[in-house]
Design a protein around this motif. Structure first.
Motif, PDB file in Angstrom:
ATOM      1  N   ALA A   1      41.357 -17.306  28.104  1.00 53.73           N
ATOM      2  CA  ALA A   1      42.175 -16.629  27.106  1.00 53.73           C
ATOM      3  C   ALA A   1      42.279 -15.140  27.412  1.00 53.73           C
ATOM      4  CB  ALA A   1      41.546 -16.824  25.728  1.00 53.73           C
ATOM      5  N   VAL A   2      43.301 -14.507  26.837  1.00 51.51           N
ATOM      6  CA  VAL A   2      43.426 -13.059  26.946  1.00 51.51           C
ATOM      7  C   VAL A   2      42.973 -12.428  25.634  1.00 51.51           C
ATOM      8  CG1 VAL A   2      45.271 -13.089  28.663  1.00 51.51           C
ATOM      9  CG2 VAL A   2      45.866 -13.075  26.242  1.00 51.51           C
ATOM     10  N   TYR A   3      42.703 -11.150  25.677  1.00 54.46           N
ATOM     11  CA  TYR A   3      42.249 -10.411  24.498  1.00 54.46           C
ATOM     12  C   TYR A   3      43.413  -9.595  23.940  1.00 54.46           C
ATOM     13  CZ  TYR A   3      37.351 -11.641  25.080  1.00 54.46           C
ATOM     14  OH  TYR A   3      36.162 -12.330  25.132  1.00 54.46           O
ATOM     15  N   PRO A   4      43.988 -10.018  22.801  1.00 56.95           N
ATOM     16  CA  PRO A   4      45.119  -9.285  22.225  1.00 56.95           C
ATOM     17  C   PRO A   4      44.745  -7.852  21.826  1.00 56.95           C
ATOM     18  CG  PRO A   4      44.417 -11.056  20.759  1.00 56.95           C
ATOM     19  CD  PRO A   4      43.637 -11.200  22.020  1.00 56.95           C
ATOM     20  N   GLU A   5      43.457  -7.569  21.689  1.00 52.83           N
ATOM     21  CA  GLU A   5      43.016  -6.210  21.362  1.00 52.83           C
ATOM     22  C   GLU A   5      43.427  -5.216  22.449  1.00 52.83           C
ATOM     23  OE1 GLU A   5      39.842  -8.998  19.548  1.00 52.83           O
ATOM     24  OE2 GLU A   5      41.102  -8.945  21.332  1.00 52.83           O
ATOM     25  N   ILE A   6      43.504  -5.686  23.686  1.00 55.17           N
ATOM     26  CA  ILE A   6      43.924  -4.810  24.788  1.00 55.17           C
ATOM     27  C   ILE A   6      45.373  -4.387  24.587  1.00 55.17           C
ATOM     28  CG2 ILE A   6      44.345  -4.675  27.278  1.00 55.17           C
ATOM     29  CD1 ILE A   6      41.370  -4.462  26.496  1.00 55.17           C
ATOM     30  N   LYS A   7      46.234  -5.312  24.164  1.00 57.72           N
ATOM     31  CA  LYS A   7      47.630  -4.949  23.900  1.00 57.72           C
ATOM     32  C   LYS A   7      47.698  -3.921  22.774  1.00 57.72           C
ATOM     33  CE  LYS A   7      52.274  -6.645  23.216  1.00 57.72           C
ATOM     34  NZ  LYS A   7      53.151  -7.790  23.030  1.00 57.72           N
ATOM     35  N   GLU A   8      46.896  -4.121  21.726  1.00 54.71           N
ATOM     36  CA  GLU A   8      46.864  -3.157  20.617  1.00 54.71           C
ATOM     37  C   GLU A   8      46.464  -1.766  21.110  1.00 54.71           C
ATOM     38  OE1 GLU A   8      44.342  -4.659  17.469  1.00 54.71           O
ATOM     39  OE2 GLU A   8      45.364  -6.587  17.497  1.00 54.71           O
ATOM     40  N   LEU A   9      45.496  -1.710  22.010  1.00 54.31           N
ATOM     41  CA  LEU A   9      45.072  -0.419  22.559  1.00 54.31           C
ATOM     42  C   LEU A   9      46.164   0.200  23.434  1.00 54.31           C
ATOM     43  CD1 LEU A   9      41.348  -1.155  23.501  1.00 54.31           C
ATOM     44  CD2 LEU A   9      42.195   0.184  21.567  1.00 54.31           C
ATOM     45  N   LEU A  10      46.838  -0.627  24.233  1.00 55.14           N
ATOM     46  CA  LEU A  10      47.915  -0.140  25.099  1.00 55.14           C
ATOM     47  C   LEU A  10      49.084   0.422  24.286  1.00 55.14           C
ATOM     48  CD1 LEU A  10      47.950  -2.946  27.817  1.00 55.14           C
ATOM     49  CD2 LEU A  10      47.268  -0.557  28.162  1.00 55.14           C
ATOM     50  N   GLU A  11      49.241  -0.052  23.051  1.00 51.82           N
ATOM     51  CA  GLU A  11      50.314   0.426  22.179  1.00 51.82           C
ATOM     52  C   GLU A  11      50.021   1.795  21.572  1.00 51.82           C
ATOM     53  OE1 GLU A  11      50.511  -2.941  19.534  1.00 51.82           O
ATOM     54  OE2 GLU A  11      52.075  -3.909  20.721  1.00 51.82           O
ATOM     55  N   LYS A  12      48.796   2.251  21.636  1.00 47.45           N
ATOM     56  CA  LYS A  12      48.420   3.553  21.057  1.00 47.45           C
ATOM     57  C   LYS A  12      48.979   4.691  21.904  1.00 47.45           C
ATOM     58  CE  LYS A  12      44.460   2.077  18.478  1.00 47.45           C
ATOM     59  NZ  LYS A  12      45.209   2.117  17.247  1.00 47.45           N
ATOM     60  N   ASP A  13      49.339   5.784  21.231  1.00 49.15           N
ATOM     61  CA  ASP A  13      49.887   6.956  21.929  1.00 49.15           C
ATOM     62  C   ASP A  13      48.919   7.534  22.948  1.00 49.15           C
ATOM     63  OD1 ASP A  13      52.279   6.815  20.548  1.00 49.15           O
ATOM     64  OD2 ASP A  13      51.627   8.194  18.970  1.00 49.15           O
ATOM     65  N   GLU A  14      47.630   7.450  22.673  1.00 43.85           N
ATOM     66  CA  GLU A  14      46.619   8.012  23.580  1.00 43.85           C
ATOM     67  C   GLU A  14      46.448   7.209  24.865  1.00 43.85           C
ATOM     68  OE1 GLU A  14      43.243  10.293  21.197  1.00 43.85           O
ATOM     69  OE2 GLU A  14      43.362   8.173  20.628  1.00 43.85           O
ATOM     70  N   ALA A  15      46.853   5.950  24.854  1.00 40.27           N
ATOM     71  CA  ALA A  15      46.700   5.085  26.039  1.00 40.27           C
ATOM     72  C   ALA A  15      47.643   5.543  27.140  1.00 40.27           C
ATOM     73  CB  ALA A  15      46.959   3.635  25.677  1.00 40.27           C
ATOM     74  N   LYS A  16      47.086   5.973  28.253  1.00 38.84           N
ATOM     75  CA  LYS A  16      47.897   6.466  29.367  1.00 38.84           C
ATOM     76  C   LYS A  16      47.735   5.625  30.625  1.00 38.84           C
ATOM     77  CE  LYS A  16      49.384   9.869  26.931  1.00 38.84           C
ATOM     78  NZ  LYS A  16      50.627   9.682  26.230  1.00 38.84           N
ATOM     79  N   LYS A  17      46.636   4.846  30.697  1.00 39.22           N
ATOM     80  CA  LYS A  17      46.443   4.030  31.899  1.00 39.22           C
ATOM     81  C   LYS A  17      45.548   2.826  31.624  1.00 39.22           C
ATOM     82  CE  LYS A  17      43.576   7.823  33.290  1.00 39.22           C
ATOM     83  NZ  LYS A  17      43.351   8.850  34.256  1.00 39.22           N
ATOM     84  N   LEU A  18      45.832   1.783  32.379  1.00 35.85           N
ATOM     85  CA  LEU A  18      45.035   0.562  32.383  1.00 35.85           C
ATOM     86  C   LEU A  18      44.361   0.528  33.745  1.00 35.85           C
ATOM     87  CD1 LEU A  18      44.330  -2.247  31.106  1.00 35.85           C
ATOM     88  CD2 LEU A  18      46.323  -3.126  32.297  1.00 35.85           C
ATOM     89  N   ILE A  19      43.040   0.486  33.745  1.00 33.23           N
ATOM     90  CA  ILE A  19      42.287   0.495  34.994  1.00 33.23           C
ATOM     91  C   ILE A  19      41.590  -0.850  35.142  1.00 33.23           C
ATOM     92  CG2 ILE A  19      40.518   1.694  36.328  1.00 33.23           C
ATOM     93  CD1 ILE A  19      40.961   3.995  34.158  1.00 33.23           C
ATOM     94  N   ILE A  20      41.745  -1.452  36.311  1.00 29.86           N
ATOM     95  CA  ILE A  20      41.170  -2.767  36.564  1.00 29.86           C
ATOM     96  C   ILE A  20      40.328  -2.692  37.826  1.00 29.86           C
ATOM     97  CG2 ILE A  20      41.686  -5.193  37.023  1.00 29.86           C
ATOM     98  CD1 ILE A  20      44.504  -4.454  35.680  1.00 29.86           C
ATOM     99  N   ARG A  21      39.137  -3.271  37.753  1.00 32.86           N
ATOM    100  CA  ARG A  21      38.278  -3.298  38.932  1.00 32.86           C
ATOM    101  C   ARG A  21      38.956  -4.124  40.017  1.00 32.86           C
ATOM    102  NH1 ARG A  21      32.818  -5.464  37.470  1.00 32.86           N
ATOM    103  NH2 ARG A  21      33.524  -7.322  38.515  1.00 32.86           N
ATOM    104  N   GLY A  22      38.948  -3.625  41.213  1.00 37.61           N
ATOM    105  CA  GLY A  22      39.692  -4.198  42.323  1.00 37.61           C
ATOM    106  C   GLY A  22      39.327  -5.608  42.731  1.00 37.61           C
TER     107      GLY A  22
END
Length: 186
Positions: A53-74
């Protein structure tokens, strides 16, 4: 001329040339994929990212004005991060994959700002624990990605509507073919 450590400017230049300039909060940055902790809105650990499953909380965080980048371990598999990348693209948040042998801990995905953020969640609560606390049945929880019957779908929408991204609503075709529900084994 000597600095506080008693070394000359030449010695300092030689040391920095050999070992690099001293880095502020290096241990903290190695825990959070190269970012300072105060810039992190929220993150998932490796075990969470590997779930079906995915975590919808991540989408909620990405929608915030302060969210500027999504960083994923390689080293994370493309299948595990695909939906998060889709959300970042959709919301206009840049994303990057980072690899470093210096990274410590199990942070696998983080939403960060360019500066210190006001809204900090830190680690997103484990999905199974969150849904159990909301009263969702264990059969529904463990069968993310499957089709639910009308009753199970309604239960999910009543208790955790944000989770609809992880399940399929039964279609007319499912009813005609008798596709069973994994939530209640009907």
């Amino acid at each position: 001329m000597q600095n506080n450590n008693g070394e000359s400017k030449l010695e300092k230049t030689a040391r920095e040339g050999a070992f690099g300039a001293p880095e502020i909060k290096k241990g903290e940055k190695n825990r959070f994929l190269g970012e300072f902790e105060e810039r992190i809105l929220g993150y998932l650990v490796e075990e969470q990212l590997k779930e079906n499953a995915v975590y919808p909380e991540i989408k909620e965080l990405l929608e915030k004005d302060e969210a500027k980048k999504l960083i994923i371990r390689g080293d994370m598999d493309k299948d595990q991060i695909e939906k998060y990348l889709e959300w970042a693209r959709e919301l206009g948040v840049r994303f990057t994959r980072k690899n470093s042998p210096d990274f410590r801990g199990n942070v696998a995905l983080a939403v960060a700002g360019n500066d210190a953020v006001k809204y900090q969640v830190a680690k997103i609560e484990d999905r199974q624990e969150k849904l159990q606390n909301k009263g969702v049945s264990d059969n529904i929880i463990k069968n993310a990605g499957t089709t639910l019957c009308k009753d199970c779908w309604e239960q999910l929408m009543k208790k955790a509507p944000e989770e609809k991204v992880n399940y399929n609503k039964p279609s007319i075709f499912d009813k005609l073919t008798g596709t069973g529900c994994t939530g209640c084994s009907k």
